[in-house]
Design a protein around this motif. Structure first.
Motif, mmCIF file in Angstrom:
data_model
loop_
_atom_site.group_PDB
_atom_site.id
_atom_site.type_symbol
_atom_site.label_atom_id
_atom_site.label_comp_id
_atom_site.label_asym_id
_atom_site.label_seq_id
_atom_site.Cartn_x
_atom_site.Cartn_y
_atom_site.Cartn_z
ATOM 1 N N ARG A 247 0.834 -1.195 0.000
ATOM 2 C CA ARG A 247 0.000 0.000 0.000
ATOM 3 C C ARG A 247 0.871 1.250 0.000
ATOM 4 N N VAL A 248 0.380 2.312 -0.644
ATOM 5 C CA VAL A 248 1.066 3.602 -0.651
ATOM 6 C C VAL A 248 0.797 4.292 0.688
ATOM 7 N N THR A 249 1.840 4.856 1.264
ATOM 8 C CA THR A 249 1.745 5.371 2.639
ATOM 9 C C THR A 249 1.493 6.867 2.739
ATOM 10 N N LEU A 250 1.371 7.570 1.645
ATOM 11 C CA LEU A 250 1.101 9.010 1.726
ATOM 12 C C LEU A 250 -0.199 9.260 2.485
ATOM 13 N N PRO A 251 -0.209 10.144 3.453
ATOM 14 C CA PRO A 251 -1.459 10.473 4.160
ATOM 15 C C PRO A 251 -2.529 10.967 3.181
ATOM 16 N N GLY A 252 -3.715 10.391 3.278
ATOM 17 C CA GLY A 252 -4.823 10.797 2.418
ATOM 18 C C GLY A 252 -4.761 10.259 1.009
ATOM 19 N N PHE A 253 -3.794 9.395 0.706
ATOM 20 C CA PHE A 253 -3.617 8.943 -0.676
ATOM 21 C C PHE A 253 -4.859 8.248 -1.211
ATOM 22 N N TYR A 254 -5.542 7.463 -0.387
ATOM 23 C CA TYR A 254 -6.683 6.679 -0.864
ATOM 24 C C TYR A 254 -8.010 7.426 -0.754
ATOM 25 N N ASP A 255 -7.955 8.702 -0.384
ATOM 26 C CA ASP A 255 -9.187 9.497 -0.376
ATOM 27 C C ASP A 255 -9.739 9.582 -1.806
ATOM 28 N N GLY A 256 -11.005 9.274 -1.975
ATOM 29 C CA GLY A 256 -11.616 9.335 -3.300
ATOM 30 C C GLY A 256 -11.551 8.046 -4.084
ATOM 31 N N VAL A 257 -10.884 7.006 -3.541
ATOM 32 C CA VAL A 257 -10.811 5.716 -4.230
ATOM 33 C C VAL A 257 -12.058 4.904 -3.879
ATOM 34 N N ARG A 258 -12.784 4.484 -4.904
ATOM 35 C CA ARG A 258 -14.027 3.758 -4.692
ATOM 36 C C ARG A 258 -13.845 2.258 -4.933
ATOM 37 N N GLN A 259 -14.674 1.474 -4.292
ATOM 38 C CA GLN A 259 -14.691 0.030 -4.494
ATOM 39 C C GLN A 259 -15.636 -0.295 -5.645
ATOM 40 N N PRO A 260 -15.199 -1.042 -6.663
ATOM 41 C CA PRO A 260 -16.119 -1.432 -7.737
ATOM 42 C C PRO A 260 -17.276 -2.254 -7.180
ATOM 43 N N PRO A 261 -18.432 -2.214 -7.840
ATOM 44 C CA PRO A 261 -19.567 -3.028 -7.390
ATOM 45 C C PRO A 261 -19.204 -4.510 -7.364
ATOM 46 N N PRO A 262 -19.820 -5.281 -6.462
ATOM 47 C CA PRO A 262 -19.499 -6.715 -6.356
ATOM 48 C C PRO A 262 -19.658 -7.465 -7.673
ATOM 49 N N GLU A 263 -20.677 -7.117 -8.458
ATOM 50 C CA GLU A 263 -20.876 -7.844 -9.715
ATOM 51 C C GLU A 263 -19.745 -7.568 -10.711
ATOM 52 N N VAL A 264 -19.172 -6.361 -10.668
ATOM 53 C CA VAL A 264 -18.035 -6.045 -11.535
ATOM 54 C C VAL A 264 -16.808 -6.827 -11.092
ATOM 55 N N LEU A 265 -16.557 -6.862 -9.792
ATOM 56 C CA LEU A 265 -15.432 -7.642 -9.276
ATOM 57 C C LEU A 265 -15.571 -9.114 -9.642
ATOM 58 N N GLU A 266 -16.799 -9.616 -9.604
ATOM 59 C CA GLU A 266 -17.008 -11.018 -9.948
ATOM 60 C C GLU A 266 -16.712 -11.269 -11.421
ATOM 61 N N ARG A 267 -17.091 -10.328 -12.290
ATOM 62 C CA ARG A 267 -16.778 -10.482 -13.717
ATOM 63 C C ARG A 267 -15.273 -10.452 -13.930
ATOM 64 N N TRP A 268 -14.580 -9.564 -13.224
ATOM 65 C CA TRP A 268 -13.128 -9.511 -13.354
ATOM 66 C C TRP A 268 -12.489 -10.806 -12.858
ATOM 67 N N ARG A 269 -13.007 -11.332 -11.758
ATOM 68 C CA ARG A 269 -12.454 -12.576 -11.208
ATOM 69 C C ARG A 269 -12.621 -13.713 -12.217
ATOM 70 N N ALA A 270 -13.738 -13.720 -12.926
ATOM 71 C CA ALA A 270 -13.999 -14.782 -13.894
ATOM 72 C C ALA A 270 -13.042 -14.733 -15.082
ATOM 73 N N LEU A 271 -12.400 -13.581 -15.313
ATOM 74 C CA LEU A 271 -11.436 -13.480 -16.413
ATOM 75 C C LEU A 271 -10.173 -14.277 -16.131
ATOM 76 N N ASP A 272 -9.927 -14.577 -14.839
ATOM 77 C CA ASP A 272 -8.826 -15.439 -14.421
ATOM 78 C C ASP A 272 -7.469 -14.953 -14.955
ATOM 79 N N LEU A 273 -7.204 -13.662 -14.754
ATOM 80 C CA LEU A 273 -5.887 -13.124 -15.107
ATOM 81 C C LEU A 273 -4.896 -13.591 -14.048
ATOM 82 N N THR A 274 -3.914 -14.372 -14.436
ATOM 83 C CA THR A 274 -2.986 -14.978 -13.493
ATOM 84 C C THR A 274 -1.598 -14.369 -13.600
ATOM 85 N N PRO A 275 -0.793 -14.460 -12.536
ATOM 86 C CA PRO A 275 0.604 -14.008 -12.625
ATOM 87 C C PRO A 275 1.375 -14.744 -13.715
ATOM 88 N N GLU A 276 1.050 -16.018 -13.917
ATOM 89 C CA GLU A 276 1.760 -16.793 -14.942
ATOM 90 C C GLU A 276 1.511 -16.234 -16.336
#
Length: 462
Positions: A247-276
Protein backbone atom coordinates in the motif's frame (compact mmCIF):
# COMPACT_ATOMS: atom_id res chain seq x y z
CA UNK A 1 -34.18 1.89 -38.02
CA UNK A 2 -32.74 1.03 -41.48
CA UNK A 3 -31.73 -2.60 -41.97
CA UNK A 4 -28.30 -3.52 -40.65
CA UNK A 5 -27.68 -6.76 -42.58
CA UNK A 6 -27.15 -5.05 -45.98
CA UNK A 7 -24.55 -2.78 -44.35
CA UNK A 8 -22.63 -5.72 -42.93
CA UNK A 9 -22.79 -7.47 -46.29
CA UNK A 10 -21.41 -4.34 -47.99
CA UNK A 11 -18.50 -4.23 -45.53
CA UNK A 12 -17.72 -7.86 -46.37
CA UNK A 13 -17.88 -7.26 -50.13
CA UNK A 14 -15.79 -4.10 -49.91
CA UNK A 15 -12.99 -5.52 -47.72
CA UNK A 16 -10.33 -5.55 -50.46
CA UNK A 17 -11.14 -1.99 -51.51
CA UNK A 18 -11.16 -0.80 -47.91
CA UNK A 19 -7.70 -2.32 -47.48
CA UNK A 20 -6.52 -0.39 -50.54
CA UNK A 21 -7.71 2.83 -48.92
CA UNK A 22 -6.01 1.94 -45.63
CA UNK A 23 -2.77 1.08 -47.44
CA UNK A 24 -2.81 4.47 -49.21
CA UNK A 25 -3.16 6.13 -45.80
CA UNK A 26 -0.38 3.99 -44.29
CA UNK A 27 2.06 4.91 -47.05
CA UNK A 28 2.19 8.50 -45.77
CA UNK A 29 5.06 8.79 -43.22
CA UNK A 30 3.24 11.15 -40.85
CA UNK A 31 5.78 11.18 -38.01
CA UNK A 32 4.68 14.07 -35.82
CA UNK A 33 7.70 14.30 -33.51
CA UNK A 34 10.23 14.95 -36.29
CA UNK A 35 10.01 18.41 -37.95
CA UNK A 36 11.42 16.89 -41.12
CA UNK A 37 8.06 15.13 -41.61
CA UNK A 38 5.82 18.16 -41.11
CA UNK A 39 4.83 18.19 -44.77
CA UNK A 40 3.96 14.49 -44.62
CA UNK A 41 1.75 15.10 -41.59
CA UNK A 42 -0.12 17.75 -43.53
CA UNK A 43 -0.39 15.35 -46.49
CA UNK A 44 -1.96 12.72 -44.23
CA UNK A 45 -4.41 15.32 -42.92
CA UNK A 46 -5.33 16.36 -46.45
CA UNK A 47 -5.80 12.70 -47.44
CA UNK A 48 -8.27 12.26 -44.57
CA UNK A 49 -10.08 15.49 -45.40
CA UNK A 50 -10.56 14.36 -48.98
CA UNK A 51 -11.76 10.92 -47.90
CA UNK A 52 -14.32 12.40 -45.53
CA UNK A 53 -15.50 14.84 -48.20
CA UNK A 54 -15.90 11.97 -50.66
CA UNK A 55 -18.26 10.33 -48.17
CA UNK A 56 -20.37 13.47 -47.94
CA UNK A 57 -18.96 14.94 -44.74
CA UNK A 58 -18.47 18.68 -44.51
CA UNK A 59 -14.71 18.35 -44.07
CA UNK A 60 -11.90 20.81 -43.44
CA UNK A 61 -8.41 21.25 -42.03
CA UNK A 62 -8.17 23.41 -38.93
CA UNK A 63 -4.88 24.98 -37.93
CA UNK A 64 -3.39 24.61 -34.46
CA UNK A 65 -0.04 25.63 -33.07
CA UNK A 66 1.31 22.42 -34.61
CA UNK A 67 -0.02 19.91 -37.12
CA UNK A 68 -3.55 20.55 -38.39
CA UNK A 69 -6.73 18.95 -37.10
CA UNK A 70 -9.06 17.20 -39.54
CA UNK A 71 -12.70 17.99 -38.81
CA UNK A 72 -15.72 16.42 -40.48
CA UNK A 73 -19.42 17.01 -39.84
CA UNK A 74 -22.36 14.81 -40.81
CA UNK A 75 -25.31 16.09 -38.76
CA UNK A 76 -28.63 14.27 -38.47
CA UNK A 77 -31.76 15.92 -37.13
CA UNK A 78 -33.64 14.38 -34.21
CA UNK A 79 -30.93 11.80 -33.55
CA UNK A 80 -28.09 11.37 -31.05
CA UNK A 81 -24.79 12.96 -32.06
CA UNK A 82 -21.37 11.41 -31.50
CA UNK A 83 -17.86 12.88 -31.68
CA UNK A 84 -15.28 10.40 -32.97
CA UNK A 85 -11.65 11.06 -32.04
CA UNK A 86 -8.47 9.52 -33.44
CA UNK A 87 -5.03 10.54 -34.68
CA UNK A 88 -3.28 10.36 -38.03
CA UNK A 89 0.30 10.78 -36.77
CA UNK A 90 2.60 7.84 -36.07
CA UNK A 91 5.68 7.03 -34.05
CA UNK A 92 9.21 7.18 -35.52
CA UNK A 93 10.38 3.90 -37.03
CA UNK A 94 13.83 3.60 -35.45
CA UNK A 95 15.65 1.25 -35.38
CA UNK A 96 14.92 0.80 -39.06
CA UNK A 97 17.15 -2.28 -39.42
CA UNK A 98 14.85 -4.30 -37.18
CA UNK A 99 11.91 -4.01 -39.57
CA UNK A 100 11.31 -7.15 -41.62
CA UNK A 101 9.65 -5.08 -44.38
CA UNK A 102 9.78 -1.30 -45.01
CA UNK A 103 7.57 0.45 -42.42
CA UNK A 104 5.73 2.64 -44.93
CA UNK A 105 5.18 -0.06 -47.53
CA UNK A 106 2.11 -1.78 -46.07
CA UNK A 107 1.38 -5.37 -46.94
CA UNK A 108 -0.59 -8.37 -45.76
CA UNK A 109 1.57 -10.95 -43.99
CA UNK A 110 0.89 -14.41 -42.62
CA UNK A 111 1.92 -14.86 -39.00
CA UNK A 112 3.46 -18.12 -37.73
CA UNK A 113 0.10 -19.21 -36.29
CA UNK A 114 -1.64 -18.67 -39.64
CA UNK A 115 -3.31 -15.34 -38.84
CA UNK A 116 -3.32 -12.69 -41.55
CA UNK A 117 -2.17 -9.22 -40.53
CA UNK A 118 -1.50 -5.76 -41.93
CA UNK A 119 2.16 -4.84 -41.44
CA UNK A 120 3.17 -1.15 -41.40
CA UNK A 121 3.89 1.72 -39.04
CA UNK A 122 0.51 3.01 -37.90
CA UNK A 123 -1.33 -0.18 -38.87
CA UNK A 124 -2.75 -0.40 -35.35
CA UNK A 125 -1.79 2.94 -33.76
CA UNK A 126 -3.93 4.59 -34.97
CA UNK A 127 -4.54 4.62 -38.72
CA UNK A 128 -6.00 1.12 -38.94
CA UNK A 129 -8.25 1.78 -35.97
CA UNK A 130 -9.43 5.13 -37.36
CA UNK A 131 -10.30 3.50 -40.65
CA UNK A 132 -12.50 0.86 -39.01
CA UNK A 133 -14.82 3.67 -37.98
CA UNK A 134 -14.62 5.53 -41.29
CA UNK A 135 -15.27 2.35 -43.28
CA UNK A 136 -18.35 1.67 -41.14
CA UNK A 137 -19.59 5.18 -41.93
CA UNK A 138 -18.87 4.60 -45.62
CA UNK A 139 -20.99 1.44 -45.63
CA UNK A 140 -23.92 3.18 -43.94
CA UNK A 141 -23.71 5.98 -46.51
CA UNK A 142 -23.43 3.54 -49.43
CA UNK A 143 -26.45 1.48 -48.46
CA UNK A 144 -28.82 3.98 -46.83
CA UNK A 145 -27.47 7.34 -47.99
CA UNK A 146 -27.00 8.64 -44.45
CA UNK A 147 -25.69 7.74 -41.03
CA UNK A 148 -28.04 6.55 -38.28
CA UNK A 149 -26.72 9.21 -35.88
CA UNK A 150 -25.10 12.59 -36.29
CA UNK A 151 -21.32 12.28 -36.47
CA UNK A 152 -18.46 14.72 -36.00
CA UNK A 153 -15.02 13.33 -36.81
CA UNK A 154 -12.00 14.91 -35.11
CA UNK A 155 -8.62 13.46 -36.14
CA UNK A 156 -5.52 15.16 -34.76
CA UNK A 157 -1.92 15.03 -35.93
CA UNK A 158 0.14 15.27 -32.75
CA UNK A 159 -1.05 12.57 -30.36
CA UNK A 160 2.37 10.91 -30.44
CA UNK A 161 3.87 14.28 -29.53
CA UNK A 162 1.69 14.78 -26.47
CA UNK A 163 -1.32 16.50 -28.13
CA UNK A 164 0.33 19.76 -27.13
CA UNK A 165 -2.11 22.11 -28.86
CA UNK A 166 -5.29 20.04 -28.91
CA UNK A 167 -6.75 20.89 -25.47
CA UNK A 168 -6.54 24.60 -26.26
CA UNK A 169 -8.12 23.99 -29.68
CA UNK A 170 -10.95 21.91 -28.20
CA UNK A 171 -11.68 24.60 -25.61
CA UNK A 172 -11.78 27.29 -28.32
CA UNK A 173 -14.14 25.24 -30.52
CA UNK A 174 -16.56 23.89 -27.93
CA UNK A 175 -19.67 25.04 -29.79
CA UNK A 176 -18.69 23.24 -32.99
CA UNK A 177 -17.84 20.04 -31.10
CA UNK A 178 -21.20 19.79 -29.34
CA UNK A 179 -22.28 16.15 -29.08
CA UNK A 180 -23.84 13.58 -26.76
CA UNK A 181 -20.92 11.17 -26.53
CA UNK A 182 -17.27 10.76 -27.58
CA UNK A 183 -16.08 7.60 -29.32
CA UNK A 184 -12.38 6.66 -29.37
CA UNK A 185 -10.81 3.73 -31.24
CA UNK A 186 -7.25 3.65 -29.88
CA UNK A 187 -7.40 0.77 -27.40
CA UNK A 188 -7.45 -3.02 -27.54
CA UNK A 189 -9.28 -6.31 -27.20
CA UNK A 190 -9.15 -8.52 -24.11
CA UNK A 191 -7.88 -11.32 -26.37
CA UNK A 192 -8.15 -12.24 -30.06
CA UNK A 193 -11.79 -13.23 -29.82
CA UNK A 194 -13.06 -11.18 -26.87
CA UNK A 195 -13.85 -7.49 -27.38
CA UNK A 196 -13.36 -4.93 -24.63
CA UNK A 197 -14.72 -1.54 -23.67
CA UNK A 198 -12.35 0.63 -21.66
CA UNK A 199 -14.63 2.04 -19.00
CA UNK A 200 -12.01 3.93 -16.98
CA UNK A 201 -8.62 5.55 -17.41
CA UNK A 202 -6.22 6.16 -14.58
CA UNK A 203 -5.02 9.71 -14.09
CA UNK A 204 -1.41 10.77 -13.62
CA UNK A 205 0.67 12.85 -11.24
CA UNK A 206 4.40 13.16 -11.94
CA UNK A 207 7.17 14.70 -9.86
CA UNK A 208 10.90 15.24 -9.98
CA UNK A 209 12.70 15.48 -6.64
CA UNK A 210 16.15 17.10 -6.34
CA UNK A 211 18.00 16.68 -3.04
CA UNK A 212 21.15 18.71 -2.33
CA UNK A 213 23.40 18.04 0.67
CA UNK A 214 27.06 19.16 0.61
CA UNK A 215 28.16 22.04 -1.60
CA UNK A 216 30.33 19.70 -3.70
CA UNK A 217 31.02 15.99 -4.26
CA UNK A 218 33.03 14.57 -1.35
CA UNK A 219 35.74 11.92 -0.86
CA UNK A 220 33.94 9.05 0.86
CA UNK A 221 37.06 8.08 2.76
CA UNK A 222 37.34 11.53 4.35
CA UNK A 223 33.65 12.40 4.80
CA UNK A 224 31.90 9.01 4.81
CA UNK A 225 29.86 8.45 7.96
CA UNK A 226 29.62 12.15 8.78
CA UNK A 227 28.32 13.85 5.63
CA UNK A 228 24.70 13.42 4.53
CA UNK A 229 24.39 11.43 1.30
CA UNK A 230 21.56 12.63 -1.00
CA UNK A 231 21.27 9.19 -2.63
CA UNK A 232 20.62 7.67 0.79
CA UNK A 233 18.08 10.40 1.55
CA UNK A 234 16.23 9.76 -1.72
CA UNK A 235 16.37 6.00 -1.25
CA UNK A 236 14.68 6.36 2.13
CA UNK A 237 11.96 8.57 0.66
CA UNK A 238 11.27 6.06 -2.12
CA UNK A 239 11.31 3.09 0.27
CA UNK A 240 8.94 4.83 2.68
CA UNK A 241 6.33 5.37 -0.05
CA UNK A 242 5.11 1.76 0.33
CA UNK A 243 4.44 -0.46 3.32
CA UNK A 244 5.07 -4.19 3.56
CA UNK A 245 1.61 -4.94 2.13
CA UNK A 246 2.18 -2.92 -1.05
CA UNK A 247 0.00 0.00 0.00
CA UNK A 248 1.07 3.60 -0.65
CA UNK A 249 1.74 5.37 2.64
CA UNK A 250 1.10 9.01 1.73
CA UNK A 251 -1.46 10.47 4.16
CA UNK A 252 -4.82 10.80 2.42
CA UNK A 253 -3.62 8.94 -0.68
CA UNK A 254 -6.68 6.68 -0.86
CA UNK A 255 -9.19 9.50 -0.38
CA UNK A 256 -11.62 9.34 -3.30
CA UNK A 257 -10.81 5.72 -4.23
CA UNK A 258 -14.03 3.76 -4.69
CA UNK A 259 -14.69 0.03 -4.49
CA UNK A 260 -16.12 -1.43 -7.74
CA UNK A 261 -19.57 -3.03 -7.39
CA UNK A 262 -19.50 -6.72 -6.36
CA UNK A 263 -20.88 -7.84 -9.72
CA UNK A 264 -18.04 -6.04 -11.54
CA UNK A 265 -15.43 -7.64 -9.28
CA UNK A 266 -17.01 -11.02 -9.95
CA UNK A 267 -16.78 -10.48 -13.72
CA UNK A 268 -13.13 -9.51 -13.35
CA UNK A 269 -12.45 -12.58 -11.21
CA UNK A 270 -14.00 -14.78 -13.89
CA UNK A 271 -11.44 -13.48 -16.41
CA UNK A 272 -8.83 -15.44 -14.42
CA UNK A 273 -5.89 -13.12 -15.11
CA UNK A 274 -2.99 -14.98 -13.49
CA UNK A 275 0.60 -14.01 -12.63
CA UNK A 276 1.76 -16.79 -14.94
CA UNK A 277 -0.09 -15.40 -17.96
CA UNK A 278 0.51 -11.71 -17.27
CA UNK A 279 3.92 -11.55 -15.56
CA UNK A 280 5.44 -14.75 -16.91
CA UNK A 281 6.17 -13.39 -20.42
CA UNK A 282 8.23 -10.54 -18.89
CA UNK A 283 10.25 -12.81 -16.62
CA UNK A 284 8.38 -12.16 -13.35
CA UNK A 285 6.05 -14.28 -11.24
CA UNK A 286 4.93 -12.43 -8.08
CA UNK A 287 2.54 -9.42 -8.19
CA UNK A 288 4.08 -6.42 -6.42
CA UNK A 289 0.94 -4.41 -5.71
CA UNK A 290 -1.46 -4.45 -2.78
CA UNK A 291 -1.48 -7.99 -1.45
CA UNK A 292 -5.20 -8.03 -0.70
CA UNK A 293 -6.15 -7.13 -4.29
CA UNK A 294 -6.56 -9.27 -7.41
CA UNK A 295 -3.92 -8.85 -10.07
CA UNK A 296 -6.48 -7.36 -12.45
CA UNK A 297 -7.35 -4.73 -9.82
CA UNK A 298 -3.68 -3.87 -9.35
CA UNK A 299 -3.22 -3.01 -13.02
CA UNK A 300 -6.47 -1.23 -13.83
CA UNK A 301 -8.55 0.00 -10.90
CA UNK A 302 -6.14 0.66 -8.03
CA UNK A 303 -3.86 3.73 -7.67
CA UNK A 304 -0.12 3.22 -7.88
CA UNK A 305 3.21 4.84 -7.08
CA UNK A 306 6.44 4.13 -8.97
CA UNK A 307 9.98 5.45 -8.99
CA UNK A 308 10.72 5.90 -12.67
CA UNK A 309 14.36 6.89 -12.29
CA UNK A 310 17.02 7.82 -9.77
CA UNK A 311 20.18 9.72 -10.63
CA UNK A 312 23.18 10.64 -8.49
CA UNK A 313 26.88 10.21 -7.91
CA UNK A 314 29.32 8.51 -10.23
CA UNK A 315 27.73 6.18 -12.80
CA UNK A 316 30.59 5.74 -15.27
CA UNK A 317 32.88 2.77 -15.84
CA UNK A 318 35.04 1.58 -12.98
CA UNK A 319 35.04 3.01 -9.46
CA UNK A 320 35.04 6.47 -7.99
CA UNK A 321 34.55 6.75 -4.23
CA UNK A 322 32.52 9.92 -3.89
CA UNK A 323 29.55 11.06 -1.87
CA UNK A 324 27.42 13.01 -4.32
CA UNK A 325 26.42 16.57 -3.61
CA UNK A 326 23.09 16.20 -5.39
CA UNK A 327 20.74 13.40 -6.42
CA UNK A 328 17.36 13.31 -8.12
CA UNK A 329 14.46 10.95 -8.66
CA UNK A 330 11.44 10.82 -10.97
CA UNK A 331 8.30 9.56 -9.27
CA UNK A 332 4.86 9.00 -10.77
CA UNK A 333 1.43 8.17 -9.40
CA UNK A 334 -1.44 6.63 -11.36
CA UNK A 335 -4.74 7.90 -9.99
CA UNK A 336 -8.25 6.44 -9.97
CA UNK A 337 -11.82 7.54 -9.30
CA UNK A 338 -11.97 10.89 -7.42
CA UNK A 339 -8.35 11.19 -6.33
CA UNK A 340 -7.31 14.85 -6.53
CA UNK A 341 -3.89 15.57 -8.11
CA UNK A 342 -3.67 18.87 -6.22
CA UNK A 343 -4.27 17.19 -2.87
CA UNK A 344 -1.70 14.56 -3.79
CA UNK A 345 0.80 17.31 -4.64
CA UNK A 346 0.42 18.81 -1.16
CA UNK A 347 0.67 15.45 0.58
CA UNK A 348 3.72 14.36 -1.42
CA UNK A 349 5.59 17.60 -0.79
CA UNK A 350 4.99 17.35 2.97
CA UNK A 351 6.00 13.67 2.93
CA UNK A 352 9.30 14.43 1.17
CA UNK A 353 10.10 17.53 3.21
CA UNK A 354 9.67 15.61 6.47
CA UNK A 355 12.47 13.27 5.40
CA UNK A 356 15.05 15.89 4.42
CA UNK A 357 17.88 16.42 6.97
CA UNK A 358 17.97 19.88 8.52
CA UNK A 359 21.18 20.95 6.72
CA UNK A 360 20.06 19.63 3.30
CA UNK A 361 17.58 21.10 0.80
CA UNK A 362 15.03 19.77 -1.64
CA UNK A 363 13.38 21.05 -4.80
CA UNK A 364 10.20 19.36 -6.05
CA UNK A 365 9.01 19.94 -9.62
CA UNK A 366 5.42 19.06 -10.46
CA UNK A 367 4.69 18.15 -14.06
CA UNK A 368 1.27 18.44 -15.70
CA UNK A 369 -1.01 15.60 -14.65
CA UNK A 370 -4.56 14.48 -15.22
CA UNK A 371 -7.50 13.23 -13.19
CA UNK A 372 -8.89 9.75 -13.66
CA UNK A 373 -11.88 9.20 -15.93
CA UNK A 374 -14.58 6.61 -15.27
CA UNK A 375 -17.89 5.84 -16.96
CA UNK A 376 -20.94 5.06 -14.84
CA UNK A 377 -21.42 1.29 -14.82
CA UNK A 378 -25.13 1.79 -15.65
CA UNK A 379 -24.51 4.23 -18.53
CA UNK A 380 -27.03 3.41 -21.35
CA UNK A 381 -24.49 3.91 -24.16
CA UNK A 382 -22.13 1.47 -22.44
CA UNK A 383 -24.81 -1.18 -22.45
CA UNK A 384 -25.82 -0.47 -26.05
CA UNK A 385 -22.24 -0.72 -27.31
CA UNK A 386 -21.70 -3.88 -25.29
CA UNK A 387 -24.67 -5.61 -26.87
CA UNK A 388 -23.55 -4.55 -30.35
CA UNK A 389 -20.06 -5.96 -29.76
CA UNK A 390 -21.50 -9.20 -28.39
CA UNK A 391 -23.62 -9.59 -31.52
CA UNK A 392 -20.54 -9.27 -33.74
CA UNK A 393 -17.99 -11.31 -31.76
CA UNK A 394 -20.31 -13.93 -30.30
CA UNK A 395 -19.17 -13.18 -26.76
CA UNK A 396 -19.91 -10.39 -24.33
CA UNK A 397 -17.26 -7.67 -24.18
CA UNK A 398 -15.15 -7.18 -21.09
CA UNK A 399 -15.55 -3.77 -19.42
CA UNK A 400 -12.07 -3.01 -18.15
CA UNK A 401 -10.09 -0.13 -16.76
CA UNK A 402 -6.91 1.00 -18.42
CA UNK A 403 -3.77 1.41 -16.37
CA UNK A 404 -2.56 4.03 -18.81
CA UNK A 405 -3.66 7.63 -19.23
CA UNK A 406 -5.15 9.41 -22.28
CA UNK A 407 -5.23 13.06 -21.16
CA UNK A 408 -7.36 14.30 -24.07
CA UNK A 409 -10.25 12.19 -22.75
CA UNK A 410 -10.12 14.29 -19.60
CA UNK A 411 -10.16 17.44 -21.72
CA UNK A 412 -13.29 16.20 -23.50
CA UNK A 413 -14.93 15.81 -20.10
CA UNK A 414 -13.75 19.17 -18.74
CA UNK A 415 -14.24 21.30 -21.85
CA UNK A 416 -17.21 19.59 -23.50
CA UNK A 417 -18.84 17.81 -20.56
CA UNK A 418 -18.80 14.54 -22.54
CA UNK A 419 -18.17 10.96 -21.49
CA UNK A 420 -16.04 8.80 -23.76
CA UNK A 421 -16.51 5.22 -24.94
CA UNK A 422 -13.09 3.73 -25.70
CA UNK A 423 -13.50 0.74 -28.00
CA UNK A 424 -10.53 -0.62 -29.90
CA UNK A 425 -9.48 -3.79 -31.65
CA UNK A 426 -5.72 -3.88 -31.06
CA UNK A 427 -4.00 -6.95 -29.65
CA UNK A 428 -1.15 -7.34 -27.19
CA UNK A 429 1.14 -8.66 -29.95
CA UNK A 430 0.56 -5.74 -32.35
CA UNK A 431 4.02 -4.30 -31.52
CA UNK A 432 2.68 -0.76 -31.17
CA UNK A 433 5.56 1.79 -31.10
CA UNK A 434 8.00 -1.02 -32.00
CA UNK A 435 9.48 -2.32 -35.26
CA UNK A 436 7.17 -4.61 -37.25
CA UNK A 437 3.94 -3.05 -36.02
CA UNK A 438 0.90 -4.95 -37.29
CA UNK A 439 -2.89 -5.06 -37.10
CA UNK A 440 -4.75 -8.34 -37.46
CA UNK A 441 -6.93 -8.54 -40.55
CA UNK A 442 -9.70 -9.89 -38.33
CA UNK A 443 -9.38 -6.82 -36.09
CA UNK A 444 -9.77 -4.53 -39.10
CA UNK A 445 -12.64 -6.44 -40.72
CA UNK A 446 -14.69 -7.25 -37.61
CA UNK A 447 -13.77 -3.88 -36.10
CA UNK A 448 -15.47 -2.21 -39.06
CA UNK A 449 -18.53 -4.43 -38.68
CA UNK A 450 -18.55 -3.68 -34.94
CA UNK A 451 -18.70 0.08 -35.49
CA UNK A 452 -21.55 -0.36 -37.98
CA UNK A 453 -23.48 -2.23 -35.27
CA UNK A 454 -22.56 0.28 -32.55
CA UNK A 455 -23.81 3.22 -34.60
CA UNK A 456 -27.12 1.42 -35.07
CA UNK A 457 -27.35 0.62 -31.35
CA UNK A 458 -26.63 4.22 -30.35
CA UNK A 459 -29.32 5.42 -32.76
CA UNK A 460 -31.86 3.15 -31.11
CA UNK A 461 -30.70 4.23 -27.66
CA UNK A 462 -30.84 0.66 -26.33
Amino acid sequence: MPALDPILADIDRDLDTSLERLFAFLRIPSISTDPAYAAECRRAAEWLRADLAAMGFEASLRETGGHPVVLGHAPKANAPHVLFYGHYDVQPVDPLELWETPPFEPRLVTLPDGRRAISARGACDDKGQVMTFLEACRAWKAIHGELPVGVTVLIEGAEEDGSKHLPEWVEANRAELKADLVLVCDTGMWDRDTPAITSSLRGLAYFEVFVTCADRDLHSGLFGGAAANPIRVLSRIIADLHDAEGRVTLPGFYDGVRQPPPEVLERWRALDLTPESFLGPIGLSVPAGERDRMLIEQIQSRPTCDANGIIGGYTGEGTKTVIASRASAKISFRLVDDQDPKALDRSFRAFVQARIPADCSVEIVTHKGSRAIALPFDMPALGAAGRALAAEWGTAPVAIGSGGSIPIVGDFKRSLGLDTLLIGFGLDDDRVHSPNEKYDLQSFHKGTRSWARILAALAEGT
